[in-house]
Design a protein around this motif. Sequence first.
Motif, PDB file in Angstrom:
ATOM      1  N   ARG A   1      -5.947   0.468  20.298  1.00 24.69           N
ATOM      2  CA  ARG A   1      -5.231  -0.789  20.109  1.00 24.69           C
ATOM      3  C   ARG A   1      -4.904  -1.509  21.419  1.00 24.69           C
ATOM      4  O   ARG A   1      -3.911  -2.229  21.507  1.00 24.69           O
ATOM      5  N   PHE A   2      -5.757  -1.321  22.430  1.00 22.60           N
ATOM      6  CA  PHE A   2      -5.612  -2.078  23.671  1.00 22.60           C
ATOM      7  C   PHE A   2      -6.699  -3.149  23.675  1.00 22.60           C
ATOM      8  O   PHE A   2      -7.886  -2.837  23.701  1.00 22.60           O
ATOM      9  N   ASP A   3      -6.302  -4.413  23.622  1.00 17.79           N
ATOM     10  CA  ASP A   3      -7.286  -5.495  23.633  1.00 17.79           C
ATOM     11  C   ASP A   3      -7.721  -5.801  25.061  1.00 17.79           C
ATOM     12  O   ASP A   3      -6.894  -5.811  25.976  1.00 17.79           O
ATOM     13  N   TYR A   4      -9.007  -6.052  25.203  1.00 17.52           N
ATOM     14  CA  TYR A   4      -9.536  -6.245  26.551  1.00 17.52           C
ATOM     15  C   TYR A   4     -10.782  -7.111  26.512  1.00 17.52           C
ATOM     16  O   TYR A   4     -11.601  -6.965  25.610  1.00 17.52           O
TER      17      TYR A   4
END
Lengths: 448, 448
Positions: free
Chosen positions: B178-181
């Motif tokens: 759930r880390f947007d990049y």
Amino acid sequence: MKQTPKKIAIIGSGLVGSLLAIYLRRRGHDVTVFDRRPDIRTIEFSGRSINLAMSNRGWKSLQGVGIEDVIKKIAIPLDKRAMHVIDTPVYFQKYGKDNEAIWSISRGILNRKMIDLAEEAGVDFKFNEKVWDVNLPEAKIYTGESEKSEWAEYQFDLVFGCDGAFSRVRHKMQRRSRFDYSQDFIDVGYKELTIPPNEDGTHKLDKNSFHIWPRGKFMLIAMPNLDGSFTCTLFMPFDGEVSFEKITTKKEAKVFFKTYFPNVQKEIENLIEDFFKNPTSAMVTMKCYPWTYWDKVALVGDSAHAIVPFYGQGMNAGFEDIYKLNELISIHGDDWEAIFSAYQLERKPNADAIAELSYRNFIEMSSKTADPIFLLQKKIEKYFAEKHPDKWLPVYSRVTFSDKPYTEALQIGDEQEKIMKEIMKIKDIEQVWNSKEVEKKILNLLNY
Amino acid sequence: MKQTPKKIAIIGSGLVGSLLAIYLRRRGHDVTVFDRRPDIRTIEFSGRSINLAMSNRGWKSLQGVGIEDVIKKIAIPLDKRAMHVIDTPVYFQKYGKDNEAIWSISRGILNRKMIDLAEEAGVDFKFNEKVWDVNLPEAKIYTGESEKSEWAEYQFDLVFGCDGAFSRVRHKMQRRSRFDYSQDFIDVGYKELTIPPNEDGTHKLDKNSFHIWPRGKFMLIAMPNLDGSFTCTLFMPFDGEVSFEKITTKKEAKVFFKTYFPNVQKEIENLIEDFFKNPTSAMVTMKCYPWTYWDKVALVGDSAHAIVPFYGQGMNAGFEDIYKLNELISIHGDDWEAIFSAYQLERKPNADAIAELSYRNFIEMSSKTADPIFLLQKKIEKYFAEKHPDKWLPVYSRVTFSDKPYTEALQIGDEQEKIMKEIMKIKDIEQVWNSKEVEKKILNLLNY
């Protein structure tokens, strides 16, 4: 065209890795598949995967190496949706015409079978061997116990990264300059639950249906297994009013299932047990470019384009990558630079298109299924498509039951949507939706 | 609010890292800055950095710790653009009113000074110490010679990642679910070139101007240095008709400079030498979220939001992060979770806005500067803004000479653009652009 046999490494023994291995082995290459995990044939399944829906593109790709029939034996055809709407008896929606169906198949069972088939074809598998680094220009890979342990070096002619959304091969490419990359998580998670078979081994719900319990912001789906059970997937926001975060006790879970899924009351103990036993997983759209490095390395499947599962196209898109790659090999023979270059140029826009379509389906499923205007629009489309199958192929059918490019499905779908927006503006459309007037107007907007 | 002194690590001794160190040290924290590179005060500069343009947000942030005046001494004010259009004498465009100016400053000289100031404030610097891993929940960092060597472990209370677009700290956060990049490279690269001073040490071009040679798909800019030289940057596509790829010999470079930059003929030998000596660098827009981990780790500056340099706001935005962080520390005292949470919620939309504005400026500079319609539109806007400074603040001024949120600049800029699109539809606008009628219509569209 003739091909010189190459020494090829495939990283990842999943569905895409094992199918690619079969394709390349059949062409006479020396193929080794590496996987950091143990042989899936020797372990229990993890319960973290949505059951798969094999559709046209998947079958076509299996057919390419003649393994379609053997796989059909472990799949169950679903020719309709079964809609479980609260306070309404279950009703069915046929998927298409001419017995069109999607096929329910267990990821684990399929994967085991594919590895068997690859081994029979002469592919070498190295399980429990973790790839930590790749030398891209030299097609060397490095494996070892851990990132900091001693590494073994392998030299290949070609390396394929089929190692999924969190690909180590892509990770290496990503550290180069001018490599575009994005990962976007959605705020909905999923959890796998099971409905066990009847005591006599039969299915508790209709076996040839894709079951959906749409509930606005969340939903439950169920797909049949060969053993009489159903694999269910609960999609729900991580946080908020009704969410995974809010259900922390068995009591809360019981209230949740009782309130929202009244027709699975008999299974409730089982669902609750699974709810706390199984992990909640996240879903991501991953895009990147380029997909290849010179004539040495290529990404195939999820490692190049991971998508959210709401169109059931993840595996199908990955298999289609292989089908197209194989066509390009036939055209370009030994010129792997030409093969890789054409491959990424052709597949990238299609991968972006199915990513977009899948994301839209998520939005549609989670926010529009309760909207009467949206439902009326879908009804009009369906009515018109059935009357004029030559003039209106719904996007879903184009994606699922054809092998036309995903880009085309997206584009034509947008045009259809524009037409329907006009139609929905018609006065009293609720009353006249199946009138000659509306039909004429659609034909008109379609330039007939 | 009072704060308990913490043991704080800052990764990266660049501009953002050293300014943040000063801010935190002034609040009584124990601050250690790690950098994998040697002390910039002990080495020659690499020649890979565009000269910086300090504007309002940057100065305000320096003022917050009282170092504005000492930095102004190493900066040169530029109150106008000098436009070098082919076949036209050089002409000037004032930036704003009331002596508004951007300030040219060398990244290297500024960085050296900032480290001096941080050391004077009591910050501890550890150069040549490479951070390879971060334990996010425990705020531990691991350093060593190489990724595979023995590592030293350090325990801190808080860790700040100020380690730029390719941040190692973010890299660790990125591997979480759930880390947007995203990282998106543009197809234009840049190369730094130098125009040396006159023999008497004076500048060869007007010293108080930002010099631009717009050439459609490529452009040259120049900013003055204290020693009489100019740092020039050539922006040009990597591939294509006129591109870095096409210039491979000194002869080709000579033809290129002669053809497109006739008024720098005297410097041509120097430009050609630099062209082949200096690297061609890529430019990336990097976005991510979240920026923080619990009350332990936070990203600040380029590590959280790298942007393309066409608005001159990269450093200014990073410094503004620190200014806002400091305001939030004043509000929330010891509650670092509240500080970090408010910090990322407030700064993320602003970072996205300046990323968008910077990218648009790239598109504008590279494709629109030759479009007469676009130039007319700009002329009308300027004419109106000068007559009604209270009603129309151009986006550039809002970004550069105010400290209003970037989000506001983007939004109001879009509204202004919509109005100008209407205005450009007026019949014979080329003739009536400065008429009462057009003025009235703009006022009307602005709801006056």
